[in-house]
Design a protein around this motif. Structure first.
Motif, PDB file in Angstrom:
ATOM      1  N   ASP A   1       1.717  13.114   1.136  1.00  0.00           N
ATOM      2  CA  ASP A   1       2.132  14.270   0.350  1.00  0.00           C
ATOM      3  C   ASP A   1       2.479  15.439   1.268  1.00  0.00           C
ATOM      4  O   ASP A   1       3.460  16.144   1.052  1.00  0.00           O
ATOM      5  CB  ASP A   1       1.030  14.648  -0.636  1.00  0.00           C
TER       6      ASP A   1
ATOM      7  N   ALA B   1      -2.727   9.096   0.850  1.00  0.00           N
ATOM      8  CA  ALA B   1      -1.841   9.820  -0.063  1.00  0.00           C
ATOM      9  C   ALA B   1      -1.742  11.305   0.284  1.00  0.00           C
ATOM     10  O   ALA B   1      -0.664  11.888   0.209  1.00  0.00           O
ATOM     11  CB  ALA B   1      -2.312   9.644  -1.501  1.00  0.00           C
ATOM     12  N   GLU B   2      -2.853  11.914   0.678  1.00  0.00           N
ATOM     13  CA  GLU B   2      -2.841  13.340   1.007  1.00  0.00           C
ATOM     14  C   GLU B   2      -1.928  13.609   2.197  1.00  0.00           C
ATOM     15  O   GLU B   2      -1.174  14.587   2.217  1.00  0.00           O
ATOM     16  CB  GLU B   2      -4.262  13.853   1.329  1.00  0.00           C
TER      17      GLU B   2
ATOM     18  N   GLU C   1       0.836  -1.206   0.000  1.00  0.00           N
ATOM     19  CA  GLU C   1       0.000   0.000   0.000  1.00  0.00           C
ATOM     20  C   GLU C   1       0.869   1.253   0.000  1.00  0.00           C
ATOM     21  O   GLU C   1       0.591   2.213  -0.731  1.00  0.00           O
ATOM     22  CB  GLU C   1      -0.916   0.005   1.222  1.00  0.00           C
TER      23      GLU C   1
ATOM     24  N   LYS D   1       4.228   5.573  -5.338  1.00  0.00           N
ATOM     25  CA  LYS D   1       4.290   5.519  -6.804  1.00  0.00           C
ATOM     26  C   LYS D   1       3.392   6.603  -7.414  1.00  0.00           C
ATOM     27  O   LYS D   1       3.708   7.174  -8.452  1.00  0.00           O
ATOM     28  CB  LYS D   1       3.856   4.139  -7.298  1.00  0.00           C
ATOM     29  N   ASP D   2       2.280   6.905  -6.735  1.00  0.00           N
ATOM     30  CA  ASP D   2       1.355   7.925  -7.229  1.00  0.00           C
ATOM     31  C   ASP D   2       1.860   9.342  -6.994  1.00  0.00           C
ATOM     32  O   ASP D   2       1.681  10.209  -7.841  1.00  0.00           O
ATOM     33  CB  ASP D   2      -0.017   7.765  -6.565  1.00  0.00           C
ATOM     34  N   ILE D   3       2.469   9.593  -5.817  1.00  0.00           N
ATOM     35  CA  ILE D   3       2.809  10.981  -5.481  1.00  0.00           C
ATOM     36  C   ILE D   3       4.286  11.336  -5.623  1.00  0.00           C
ATOM     37  O   ILE D   3       4.618  12.507  -5.785  1.00  0.00           O
ATOM     38  CB  ILE D   3       2.337  11.358  -4.056  1.00  0.00           C
TER      39      ILE D   3
ATOM     40  N   LYS E   1       2.341   1.724  -3.418  1.00  0.00           N
ATOM     41  CA  LYS E   1       1.356   2.280  -4.357  1.00  0.00           C
ATOM     42  C   LYS E   1       1.180   3.782  -4.124  1.00  0.00           C
ATOM     43  O   LYS E   1       1.164   4.569  -5.069  1.00  0.00           O
ATOM     44  CB  LYS E   1       0.023   1.552  -4.203  1.00  0.00           C
ATOM     45  N   THR E   2       1.077   4.175  -2.867  1.00  0.00           N
ATOM     46  CA  THR E   2       0.919   5.591  -2.531  1.00  0.00           C
ATOM     47  C   THR E   2       2.118   6.395  -3.022  1.00  0.00           C
ATOM     48  O   THR E   2       1.959   7.446  -3.650  1.00  0.00           O
ATOM     49  CB  THR E   2       0.752   5.775  -1.012  1.00  0.00           C
TER      50      THR E   2
ATOM     51  N   LYS F   1       6.448  13.682  -8.708  1.00  0.00           N
ATOM     52  CA  LYS F   1       6.584  15.150  -8.737  1.00  0.00           C
ATOM     53  C   LYS F   1       7.708  15.651  -7.830  1.00  0.00           C
ATOM     54  O   LYS F   1       8.096  16.807  -7.915  1.00  0.00           O
ATOM     55  CB  LYS F   1       5.258  15.826  -8.390  1.00  0.00           C
TER      56      LYS F   1
END
Length: 129
Positions: free
Chosen positions: A122, A118-119, A54, A60-62, A57-58, A65
């Protein structure tokens, strides 16, 4: 014993040994946790850990950038030999997943010992300087 027989015997003995050591060798050859002038994330995880997947995945998404501004290194902790890693001892890692977030001067900014939204992840990463 002729040379061909000797060569065959050596090949039968040596090839499996080379394969064994190649497979079991600790493949973590990253340079990590040195003051590099960039913030760092050290991710301790295991291939058998669902919560680690998990976190992966998180990130990998954020993380894309931030990849030019922050260095990320992963330490895989799957066996007792992996537990000898000096960073595991240095940061007293007792469970996976564990993320150690370091500022550019090498000071620890945060420690995350679970999967988080994720938030929130980040927000922690944006806080690195």
């Amino acid at each position: 014993m002729n040379k061909k027989t000797l060569f065959t015997i050596l090949a039968i003995i040596i090839l499996p040994l080379l394969a064994f050591f190649g497979i079991t060798k600790n493949q973590n050859n990253s340079v990590i946790a040195e003051v590099s002038g960039k913030p760092q994330i050290i991710k301790f995880s295991s291939t058998m850990c669902a919560e680690c997947k998990e976190v992966e995945k998180t990130l990998k998404d954020i993380f894309p950038k931030y990849q030019d501004k922050i260095t990320m290194t992963e330490i895989i902790v799957d066996s007792r030999n992996d537990m000898k890693n000096k960073l595991i001892k240095k940061y007293n890692v007792q469970m996976v997943p564990t993320l150690i977030l370091l500022n550019s001067d090498g000071t620890q900014s945060a420690r995350i010992e679970s999967s988080i939204p994720a938030e929130e992840m980040d927000k922690y990463i944006r806080g690195l300087h």
